[in-house]
Design an enzyme around this catalytic site. Sequence first.
Site, PDB file in Angstrom:
ATOM      1  N   HIS A 256      35.540  20.006  47.980  1.00 10.13           N
ATOM      2  CA  HIS A 256      36.072  20.870  49.023  1.00 10.13           C
ATOM      3  C   HIS A 256      37.459  21.396  48.666  1.00 10.13           C
ATOM      4  CE1 HIS A 256      36.656  22.619  52.830  1.00 10.13           C
ATOM      5  NE2 HIS A 256      37.413  21.694  53.348  1.00 10.13           N
ATOM      6  N   CYS A 257      38.034  20.936  47.543  1.00  3.44           N
ATOM      7  CA  CYS A 257      39.439  21.284  47.261  1.00  3.44           C
ATOM      8  C   CYS A 257      39.592  22.250  46.097  1.00  3.44           C
ATOM      9  CB  CYS A 257      40.226  20.016  46.980  1.00  3.44           C
ATOM     10  SG  CYS A 257      40.314  18.905  48.390  1.00  3.44           S
ATOM     11  N   LEU A 258      39.300  21.768  44.883  1.00  2.00           N
ATOM     12  CA  LEU A 258      39.677  22.540  43.696  1.00  2.00           C
ATOM     13  C   LEU A 258      39.051  23.934  43.622  1.00  2.00           C
ATOM     14  CD1 LEU A 258      39.986  19.934  40.809  1.00  2.00           C
ATOM     15  CD2 LEU A 258      41.616  20.621  42.548  1.00  2.00           C
TER      16      LEU A 258
END
Length: 415
Positions: A256-258
């Site tokens: 969900h981040c990078l």
Amino acid sequence: MKIGIIGLGYVGLPLAVAFAEAGHEVVGLDTDSQKTESLARGSSYIEDIGDAVLAPLVERIQATTRHADLASCEAVIICVPTPLTGSREPDLTYLLEAGAALAEVLRSGQLVVLESTTYPGTTRDQLAPVLEGSGLKAGSDFHLAFSPERIDPGRTDFTVRTTPKLVGGLTEACSKQACDLYDLICDEVVVLSSPEAAELSKLLENIFRSVNIAFVNELAQLCDRLDIDVWEVIDAASTKPFGFMRFDPGPGMGGHCLPIDPFYLAFKAREHDFYPEFIELAGKMNQAQPAFCAERIDRALNDAGKPVNGSKILILGVSYKAGVGDTRESPALKIATLLSELGGEVSYHDPHVAHLPQLGLSSVDLDEALATADLAAIVTAHPSLDYAAIAAAVPILVDFRGVTRGIDAGNLVRL
Ligand SMILES: NC(=O)c1ccc[n+]([C@@H]2O[C@H](COP(=O)([O-])OP(=O)(O)OC[C@H]3O[C@@H](n4cnc5c(N)ncnc54)[C@H](O)[C@@H]3O)[C@@H](O)[C@H]2O)c1
């Protein structure tokens, strides 16, 4: 203290557990009633939090879907998703909805902290006005701060307690309140001068990884052309005790981040007539990596005289990283889709992911699938699998994670 947490996912639930373990009362709010019901039963849906950890804390974590329950909290932390829209722009819908619902019950003197990853200015320019819909003024009637979450699912060497926590408040008093809050569960709290500095620090951390991963992925593609073993090169460079930090190539970035965060900063930069080329290029490179991997599988089959069309291709590991079951933005989904579009008969085995509704697939029995597969590809290398045995059981094994180094077999193809 009594602490409210909005959004009980990968970030919010471990945080709720940390406060409850430290002896505080937690009101955990999620719009997903399946999650709140599960928590009320003491049953965890996050792999890092075992039921044995949760069970003794059930009394201290009140799981709810009612915002009114937040009114009695001294502090409320927001941990809702911050995804991208279809056109890859920041989607603050969840955040703004959570803020508007909180505004309905906000009380004077409360502290509100945003933990969701976002672009600089979100706390001040987006969240504060929504919360001020309550009639209370941010920074004077209630405190407001940003504190990025640094959790890394599956990691056990650093915990919520041992990972330093950044906070940036709207005012000095806001920062002080936020610092006191996280002092309850973190060994070290680092105070920044503003929410914007804290928001950007989180993006720097993630984009640093994104840029470096893009760079090694590009190197892996170049090594493929030059017929040099990229893993040998990285191992060699890693012997330098200073000035080099190891990053490994792979099938592309997931989670969900990078894959998402760089676009948050790029969006903000564009608003200021600034076009951040490193960030955009890294995003572009990483997004293209699954296509390179699908093409590598295509080539490996071709070398064996087989087309993708009609070949049985077994994907090993479909979550975005080893040891977890999270499939958000996982490169395996793109690789599987690309190969299916070429007519490949794609199946997958993943001990952490029973079903992939996105692709209409379920995890298959490993031994049975290996017995009939034309090719298996290690996309995510869960440590529980025996890769030497897998290499021995399948005609071609493609390895995008470098875990077959040291295995002596003629049917191995490595990134
Ligand atoms: N997962 C990670 O490793 C990680 C690490 C650092 C930061 N973050 C950031 O933290 C934020 C949350 O990520 P996550 O992985 O925990 O997401 P998640 O999807 O696991 O959890 C978010 C939860 O929020 C709930 N929710 C959505 N809208 C809501 C609303 N209006 N009110 C109440 N609950 C609502 C969802 O039902 C879900 O349970 C994101 O901004 C993410 O970028 C995630």
